[in-house]
Design an enzyme around this catalytic site. Sequence first.
Site, short mmCIF file in Angstrom:
data_model
loop_
_atom_site.label_atom_id
_atom_site.label_comp_id
_atom_site.label_asym_id
_atom_site.label_seq_id
_atom_site.Cartn_x
_atom_site.Cartn_y
_atom_site.Cartn_z
N ASP A 228 0.81 -1.22 0.00
CA ASP A 228 0.00 0.00 0.00
C ASP A 228 0.84 1.27 0.00
OD1 ASP A 228 -2.21 -1.67 0.09
OD2 ASP A 228 -2.30 -1.63 2.27
N LYS B 182 1.79 2.20 -5.13
CA LYS B 182 2.32 1.68 -6.39
C LYS B 182 1.39 1.99 -7.56
CE LYS B 182 2.35 -2.38 -4.37
NZ LYS B 182 2.06 -2.01 -2.98
N LYS C 296 3.04 10.18 0.08
CA LYS C 296 2.24 10.63 1.22
C LYS C 296 2.96 11.61 2.14
CE LYS C 296 -1.50 7.74 1.63
NZ LYS C 296 -2.39 6.81 2.27
N VAL D 236 2.47 14.20 -3.09
CA VAL D 236 1.83 15.06 -2.09
C VAL D 236 0.31 14.96 -2.09
CG1 VAL D 236 3.76 16.68 -1.93
CG2 VAL D 236 2.00 17.04 -3.68
N GLY D 237 -0.20 13.89 -2.65
CA GLY D 237 -1.65 13.68 -2.67
C GLY D 237 -1.97 12.52 -3.57
N GLY E 259 -10.79 -2.90 3.49
CA GLY E 259 -11.35 -1.82 4.31
C GLY E 259 -10.85 -1.85 5.76
N ARG E 260 -9.95 -2.79 6.08
CA ARG E 260 -9.47 -2.87 7.47
C ARG E 260 -8.60 -1.66 7.79
NH1 ARG E 260 -6.34 -8.48 7.47
NH2 ARG E 260 -5.83 -7.74 5.40
N GLY F 135 -4.62 -4.18 -3.77
CA GLY F 135 -5.58 -3.12 -4.12
C GLY F 135 -4.76 -1.92 -4.51
N HIS F 136 -4.72 -1.60 -5.79
CA HIS F 136 -3.89 -0.49 -6.28
C HIS F 136 -4.80 0.66 -6.71
CE1 HIS F 136 -0.29 -3.39 -7.20
NE2 HIS F 136 -0.70 -3.42 -5.95
N THR F 137 -4.65 1.79 -6.03
CA THR F 137 -5.56 2.91 -6.23
C THR F 137 -4.97 3.96 -7.16
OG1 THR F 137 -6.13 2.55 -3.91
CG2 THR F 137 -7.07 4.50 -4.97
N ASP G 227 2.46 14.62 2.26
CA ASP G 227 1.42 15.57 2.72
C ASP G 227 0.81 15.14 4.05
OD1 ASP G 227 0.50 13.48 0.79
OD2 ASP G 227 -1.48 14.12 1.50
N GLN H 43 1.97 -5.98 -3.21
CA GLN H 43 2.43 -6.10 -1.81
C GLN H 43 3.73 -5.30 -1.65
OE1 GLN H 43 1.37 -9.48 -3.32
NE2 GLN H 43 -0.53 -8.52 -2.81
N ARG I 267 -5.43 0.30 8.73
CA ARG I 267 -4.00 -0.05 8.64
C ARG I 267 -3.31 0.43 9.90
NH1 ARG I 267 -3.69 2.60 2.75
NH2 ARG I 267 -4.56 0.90 1.52
P1 GDP Z 1 -0.76 0.38 -3.54
O1 GDP Z 1 -1.35 -0.90 -3.08
O2 GDP Z 1 0.71 0.45 -3.32
O3 GDP Z 1 -1.12 0.74 -4.96
O4 GDP Z 1 -1.39 1.51 -2.61
P2 GDP Z 1 -2.95 1.64 -2.19
O5 GDP Z 1 -3.71 2.15 -3.35
O6 GDP Z 1 -3.44 0.39 -1.55
O7 GDP Z 1 -2.83 2.69 -1.01
C1 GDP Z 1 -2.32 3.96 -1.20
C2 GDP Z 1 -3.41 4.96 -0.81
O8 GDP Z 1 -2.83 6.23 -0.67
C3 GDP Z 1 -4.48 5.11 -1.87
O9 GDP Z 1 -5.69 5.42 -1.28
C4 GDP Z 1 -3.96 6.29 -2.71
O10 GDP Z 1 -5.00 6.98 -3.38
C5 GDP Z 1 -3.35 7.14 -1.64
N1 GDP Z 1 -2.19 7.93 -2.04
C6 GDP Z 1 -1.21 7.63 -2.92
N2 GDP Z 1 -0.27 8.59 -2.90
C7 GDP Z 1 -0.65 9.51 -2.00
C8 GDP Z 1 -0.07 10.72 -1.51
O11 GDP Z 1 1.02 11.14 -1.89
N3 GDP Z 1 -0.76 11.39 -0.54
C9 GDP Z 1 -1.96 10.94 -0.06
N4 GDP Z 1 -2.56 11.66 0.88
N5 GDP Z 1 -2.54 9.81 -0.51
C10 GDP Z 1 -1.87 9.09 -1.45
P1 IMO Z 2 -0.93 -4.15 -2.25
O1 IMO Z 2 -0.46 -4.69 -3.59
C1 IMO Z 2 -0.98 -4.57 2.09
C2 IMO Z 2 -1.08 -8.64 3.69
C3 IMO Z 2 -2.33 -9.09 4.39
C4 IMO Z 2 -1.74 -10.09 5.37
C5 IMO Z 2 -0.63 -10.74 4.56
C6 IMO Z 2 -1.03 -12.04 3.88
O2 IMO Z 2 -2.21 -3.43 -2.32
O3 IMO Z 2 0.18 -3.35 -1.63
P2 IMO Z 2 -2.62 -12.77 1.90
O4 IMO Z 2 -3.99 -12.29 1.48
O5 IMO Z 2 -1.58 -12.54 0.87
O6 IMO Z 2 -2.65 -14.15 2.41
O7 IMO Z 2 -2.23 -11.85 3.17
O8 IMO Z 2 -0.26 -9.78 3.57
N1 IMO Z 2 -1.30 -8.12 2.31
C7 IMO Z 2 -1.22 -6.83 1.98
N2 IMO Z 2 -1.02 -5.74 2.74
N3 IMO Z 2 -1.08 -4.44 0.74
C8 IMO Z 2 -1.25 -5.53 -0.04
O9 IMO Z 2 -1.22 -5.47 -1.39
C9 IMO Z 2 -1.36 -6.80 0.58
N4 IMO Z 2 -1.56 -8.05 0.13
C10 IMO Z 2 -1.50 -8.86 1.20
O10 IMO Z 2 -2.98 -8.03 5.04
O11 IMO Z 2 -1.15 -9.42 6.44
MG MG Z 3 -2.90 -1.58 -1.83
#
Ligand code: GDP
Ligand code: IMO
Ligand code: MG
Length: 424
Positions: free
Chosen positions: A15, A18, A331, A413-414, A302-303, A42-44, A333, A224, A305
């Site tokens: 998270d 990426k 992040k 920064v966002g 939705g857990r 979950g890639h946002t 910001d 991950q 972090r």
């Molecule tokens: P990923 O799994 O590595 O793609 O990351 P996630 O999407 O799970 O989590 C990153 C979260 O931070 C998402 O909700 C993004 O929209 C948000 N995000 C990414 N970059 C920034 C940033 O620079 N600042 C803030 N405030 N949010 C960010």
């Molecule tokens: P992205 O790509 C954050 C964590 C789970 C758990 C452990 C094992 O969005 O960064 P699994 O479902 O693989 O058996 O879970 O790894 N986990 C993540 N944590 N971002 C992820 O993916 C994750 N994928 C798995 O919360 O602790």
């Molecule tokens: Mg993610």
Amino acid sequence: MNHGADILLGLQWGDEGKGKIVDVLTKKYDVVARFQGGPNAGHTLEFNGIKHVLHTIPSGIFHENAMNIIGHGVVMDPVIFCKEIDKLMDLEPKCLERLQISRKAHLILPTHRLLDAASEAAKGKNKIGSTLKGIGPTYMDKTGRNGLRIGDIELPDFLDRYNALKAKHMHMLGDFVPVFDLDEAEAAWMAAIERLRPMQLADTDVLIQEAYKSGKRILAEGAQGTLLDVDFGTYPFVTSSTTTAAGACTGLGLAPNRIGDVLGIFKAYCTRVGSGPFPTELDNDLGQAIRDKGHEYGSTTGRPRRTGWLDLPALRYAVEINGVTQLMMMKADVLSGMKELEVCTSYTYRGETISHLPYSLEEDLLEPVYTTLPGWDEDLTGVTDVNDLPQALIDYTRFIEQETGVPVVLISVGPDREQTLWRA
Ligand code: GDP
Ligand code: IMO
Ligand code: MG
């Protein structure tokens, strides 16, 4: 000479952001390829006021110029994948034309999800905190040589293969009470398999090799993060795949000497979702404040972090394991408004000071040692020129560069595409 395929991956516990950066970078690439993980990811992405979360599909899908590949290191749940496609269709009606799916990628069966639930239930308070998407059991079947692959759906005996694997799973499940209706899940799964058939199923390792040889620019997208890697992470509280740079080689069919840059993404602080060690965790009001400001709730489950200070021994370890050539800090910001910031620079471990990540991260053995740096007050979310960033943030960034020996080329920064500042 070909520059080589670049790899983008997370350096912490996932998270890191990426998805956002792959989207930002895709205009410079011809191919974007996911190399491991599955719907646990979950890639946002955010742009034009739209927020989009991808689980299986590479984050380059919003760009017409790029071919997106789901590599064979990925495990796919066809139901989740089809839902992703349905959500994308409104925005990108032609997305399937630029999506190639590896025949060698393994399928997550409904019974894999039941096995995941059974495994977590059996672990009780030692549970991993899995996303329960069936990731572990699917990779177990892959390495145990029992798995079902996407290419199998093209074979005449696909149903027999499915039934044999399901029967094996039912035997393993014993009297475990299913946590969902299996018949219903199976019907949805089979319907999704039918939808996969006309899609572009390919020998994507060959596609990638051809792309490389014809000089195309390739970006490998990790899921991950390094500290969740099955070998290098905080085992057993990890995921079941190779999340590090080596995973891009095995998960896509890229030889190590064809790798170019390794782009390592980290948050200006740390988060972790699920169980397991987290030396710099802030299990207090400050941690809650970071969670609130950074919206630190899982994109997939939705857990909430868990949050904590930046951990430099862990970051240095991740830089070395992956051979990171460029760092990207996300992040920044979220840290605005804090008078002082703590950064972990070493640990006290069994009474000795060490600057690396030890074998055991158990809390009672390991104590982080912090350096205090000045914080900044300014809201960064509207900053568009890197020269307008506050001095304290520049100093924070330089400190990280000194400690890791790698340049921080980007500061985010966002969440929006536009809220991205390049330093180089
Ligand atoms: P990923 O799994 O590595 O793609 O990351 P996630 O999407 O799970 O989590 C990153 C979260 O931070 C998402 O909700 C993004 O929209 C948000 N995000 C990414 N970059 C920034 C940033 O620079 N600042 C803030 N405030 N949010 C960010
Ligand atoms: P992205 O790509 C954050 C964590 C789970 C758990 C452990 C094992 O969005 O960064 P699994 O479902 O693989 O058996 O879970 O790894 N986990 C993540 N944590 N971002 C992820 O993916 C994750 N994928 C798995 O919360 O602790
Ligand atoms: Mg993610």
